[in-house]
Design an enzyme around this catalytic site. Structure first.
Site, PDB file in Angstrom:
ATOM      1  N   SER A  31     -18.215 -21.218 -17.055  1.00  0.00           N
ATOM      2  CA  SER A  31     -17.044 -21.541 -16.561  1.00  0.00           C
ATOM      3  C   SER A  31     -16.198 -22.347 -17.880  1.00  0.00           C
ATOM      4  O   SER A  31     -16.999 -22.948 -18.242  1.00  0.00           O
ATOM      5  CB  SER A  31     -17.072 -22.511 -15.125  1.00  0.00           C
ATOM      6  OG  SER A  31     -15.814 -22.916 -14.705  1.00  0.00           O
TER       7      SER A  31
ATOM      8  N   TYR B 260     -21.180 -29.499 -10.953  1.00  0.00           N
ATOM      9  CA  TYR B 260     -20.716 -28.053 -11.309  1.00  0.00           C
ATOM     10  C   TYR B 260     -20.533 -27.991 -13.018  1.00  0.00           C
ATOM     11  O   TYR B 260     -21.093 -27.251 -13.694  1.00  0.00           O
ATOM     12  CB  TYR B 260     -19.572 -27.709 -10.675  1.00  0.00           C
ATOM     13  CG  TYR B 260     -19.238 -26.164 -10.651  1.00  0.00           C
ATOM     14  CD1 TYR B 260     -19.744 -25.170 -10.278  1.00  0.00           C
ATOM     15  CD2 TYR B 260     -17.806 -26.022 -11.693  1.00  0.00           C
ATOM     16  CE1 TYR B 260     -19.393 -23.746 -10.460  1.00  0.00           C
ATOM     17  CE2 TYR B 260     -17.779 -24.741 -11.999  1.00  0.00           C
ATOM     18  CZ  TYR B 260     -18.241 -23.625 -11.297  1.00  0.00           C
ATOM     19  OH  TYR B 260     -18.053 -22.215 -11.518  1.00  0.00           O
TER      20      TYR B 260
HETATM   21  N1  LIG Z   1     -13.962 -18.240  -8.986  1.00  0.00           N
HETATM   22  C1  LIG Z   1     -13.878 -18.892  -9.843  1.00  0.00           C
HETATM   23  O1  LIG Z   1     -12.610 -19.418 -10.117  1.00  0.00           O
HETATM   24  C2  LIG Z   1     -14.819 -19.043 -11.028  1.00  0.00           C
HETATM   25  C3  LIG Z   1     -14.399 -19.743 -11.934  1.00  0.00           C
HETATM   26  C4  LIG Z   1     -15.165 -19.901 -13.053  1.00  0.00           C
HETATM   27  C5  LIG Z   1     -16.598 -19.468 -12.718  1.00  0.00           C
HETATM   28  N2  LIG Z   1     -16.865 -18.892 -11.798  1.00  0.00           N
HETATM   29  C6  LIG Z   1     -18.572 -18.351 -11.636  1.00  0.00           C
HETATM   30  O2  LIG Z   1     -18.464 -17.017 -11.334  1.00  0.00           O
HETATM   31  C7  LIG Z   1     -19.489 -16.938 -10.381  1.00  0.00           C
HETATM   32  C8  LIG Z   1     -19.019 -15.982  -9.237  1.00  0.00           C
HETATM   33  O3  LIG Z   1     -18.211 -16.696  -8.435  1.00  0.00           O
HETATM   34  P1  LIG Z   1     -17.180 -16.291  -7.284  1.00  0.00           P
HETATM   35  O4  LIG Z   1     -16.053 -16.869  -7.581  1.00  0.00           O
HETATM   36  O5  LIG Z   1     -17.317 -14.833  -7.370  1.00  0.00           O
HETATM   37  O6  LIG Z   1     -17.968 -17.111  -6.054  1.00  0.00           O
HETATM   38  P2  LIG Z   1     -18.480 -16.239  -4.777  1.00  0.00           P
HETATM   39  O7  LIG Z   1     -17.214 -15.174  -4.273  1.00  0.00           O
HETATM   40  O8  LIG Z   1     -18.687 -17.222  -3.677  1.00  0.00           O
HETATM   41  O9  LIG Z   1     -19.623 -15.193  -5.042  1.00  0.00           O
HETATM   42  C9  LIG Z   1     -21.051 -15.926  -5.582  1.00  0.00           C
HETATM   43  C10 LIG Z   1     -21.939 -15.062  -5.161  1.00  0.00           C
HETATM   44  O10 LIG Z   1     -23.397 -15.488  -5.680  1.00  0.00           O
HETATM   45  C11 LIG Z   1     -24.338 -14.986  -4.603  1.00  0.00           C
HETATM   46  N3  LIG Z   1     -25.409 -16.099  -4.755  1.00  0.00           N
HETATM   47  C12 LIG Z   1     -25.318 -17.512  -4.310  1.00  0.00           C
HETATM   48  N4  LIG Z   1     -26.520 -17.792  -4.288  1.00  0.00           N
HETATM   49  C13 LIG Z   1     -27.309 -16.844  -4.799  1.00  0.00           C
HETATM   50  C14 LIG Z   1     -28.680 -16.839  -4.797  1.00  0.00           C
HETATM   51  N5  LIG Z   1     -29.459 -17.981  -4.382  1.00  0.00           N
HETATM   52  N6  LIG Z   1     -29.280 -15.760  -5.368  1.00  0.00           N
HETATM   53  C15 LIG Z   1     -28.586 -14.607  -5.415  1.00  0.00           C
HETATM   54  N7  LIG Z   1     -27.116 -14.528  -5.312  1.00  0.00           N
HETATM   55  C16 LIG Z   1     -26.647 -15.544  -4.927  1.00  0.00           C
HETATM   56  C17 LIG Z   1     -23.473 -14.644  -3.677  1.00  0.00           C
HETATM   57  O11 LIG Z   1     -23.899 -13.835  -2.720  1.00  0.00           O
HETATM   58  P3  LIG Z   1     -25.090 -14.240  -1.187  1.00  0.00           P
HETATM   59  O12 LIG Z   1     -24.237 -15.141  -0.710  1.00  0.00           O
HETATM   60  O13 LIG Z   1     -24.732 -12.994  -0.861  1.00  0.00           O
HETATM   61  O14 LIG Z   1     -26.275 -14.548  -2.255  1.00  0.00           O
HETATM   62  C18 LIG Z   1     -22.278 -14.276  -4.100  1.00  0.00           C
HETATM   63  O15 LIG Z   1     -22.417 -12.836  -4.252  1.00  0.00           O
HETATM   64  C19 LIG Z   1     -20.198 -18.204 -10.294  1.00  0.00           C
HETATM   65  O16 LIG Z   1     -21.207 -18.448 -11.213  1.00  0.00           O
HETATM   66  C20 LIG Z   1     -19.041 -19.252 -10.490  1.00  0.00           C
HETATM   67  O17 LIG Z   1     -19.530 -20.475 -10.806  1.00  0.00           O
HETATM   68  C21 LIG Z   1     -15.939 -18.633 -10.655  1.00  0.00           C
END
Ligand SMILES: NC(=O)c1ccc[n+]([C@@H]2O[C@H](COP(=O)([O-])OP(=O)(O)OC[C@H]3O[C@@H](n4cnc5c(N)ncnc54)[C@H](OP(=O)(O)O)[C@@H]3O)[C@@H](O)[C@H]2O)c1
Length: 253
Positions: A135, A148
């Site tokens: 991130s 985080y």
């Molecule tokens: N959205 C943003 O603005 C943003 C910005 C920078 C970085 N990111 C990064 O991008 C990635 C995805 O984030 P997102 O925004 O798409 O969030 P999200 O919609 O909450 O998705 C998170 C995903 O991770 C899975 N997950 C959580 N715990 C897990 C576990 N123990 N084992 C396997 N899967 C697991 C969840 O699925 P289940 O609950 O089904 O397991 C879900 O599919 C993350 O690493 C986040 O830090 C996001």
């Protein structure tokens, strides 16, 4: 030749959008996350291109077993996007090491478990691509995000540490640093999110970045440059700037 891609955290947000985009480009996509029903829905939409492999990435043995199963059923993984992660605020008031531990166990160690399962296979084949999702919040410590920011800074450092050795094995490693993307993770945020992007656009940027060999894939560009500027500021100026930008630290609490 169509690629075999594995994405973790594929049941929602960025991971789900990326899986759909990659499938539309003709890739064969293995998606993992803990909620099988969401993975099954995604697979049903994927017209044979998306395959569900439920997994909790914090479980080392299960991660190894899933990687093995994907390779047995679909073929060698060409690209692994280790994206599973979460966010939770860790402010000064109510600061808990257990929260930092939970964030680190998923964001850093969960990613490392995927790397562990893939490295022997990719180095033996002398090919493959690992993309670790970190991130822009990993550039420097951001207010209220001690857990985080620390976990994501560690993911960036882990990728940097692995790269020189992996180059010699012919294995590519990249780090993906998104800015704010509209997903269930950011839906929880109660502050303005500059340059908020839709997940489909973020998925396209990820896809494009994975076609090239730049170590860092980051977006959106204007926000990246602002964060890179903040990253390079001397400490006093950095702390002054983040207080101005976020409003944190002007008053207690
Ligand atoms: N959205 C943003 O603005 C943003 C910005 C920078 C970085 N990111 C990064 O991008 C990635 C995805 O984030 P997102 O925004 O798409 O969030 P999200 O919609 O909450 O998705 C998170 C995903 O991770 C899975 N997950 C959580 N715990 C897990 C576990 N123990 N084992 C396997 N899967 C697991 C969840 O699925 P289940 O609950 O089904 O397991 C879900 O599919 C993350 O690493 C986040 O830090 C996001």
């Amino acid at each position: 030749m169509a690629k075999i891609i594995w994405i973790t955290g594929g049941s929602s947000g960025l991971g789900s959008a990326f899986a759909r985009h990659a499938a539309a480009q003709g890739a064969t996509v293995a998606v993992s996350a803990r909620r099988p029903e969401l993975l099954a829905e995604l697979a049903a939409m994927g017209q044979g291109h998306i395959h569900a492999f439920p997994l909790d990435v914090t479980d080392e043995a299960a991660t190894e077993a899933v990687v093995s199963e994907i390779e047995d059923r679909l073929g060698p993984i060409d690209i692994a996007v280790l994206n599973a992660g979460t966010h939770q605020e860790t402010p000064v008031t109510g600061f808990k090491a257990a929260d930092v531990e939970r964030l680190t166990a998923l964001n850093l160690i969960g990613t490392a478990k995927g790397v562990e399962a893939l490295l022997p296979r990719m180095t033996a084949r002398r090919s493959g691509r690992l993309a670790l999702v970190a991130s822009l919040a990993g550039y420097r410590g951001l207010p209220r995000a001690a857990g985080y920011s620390a976990s994501k800074a560690a993911v960036i450092a882990m990728a940097e540490s692995l790269k020189p050795e992996l180059d010699a094995f012919g294995v590519t490693i990249q780090v993906i640093n998104p800015g704010f993307v509209r997903t269930p993770l950011t839906d929880k945020n109660d502050f303005p999110m500059p340059y908020l992007m839709e997940p489909e656009e973020a998925a396209q940027r990820m896809w494009r970045g994975l076609q090239g060999n730049r170590f860092e894939i980051s977006f959106p560009r204007r926000f990246v440059w602002q964060m890179k500027l903040l990253q390079r500021l001397p400490d006093p100026l950095y702390f002054w700037s983040v207080k101005q930008i976020t409003g944190v630290g002007k008053t207690n609490g």
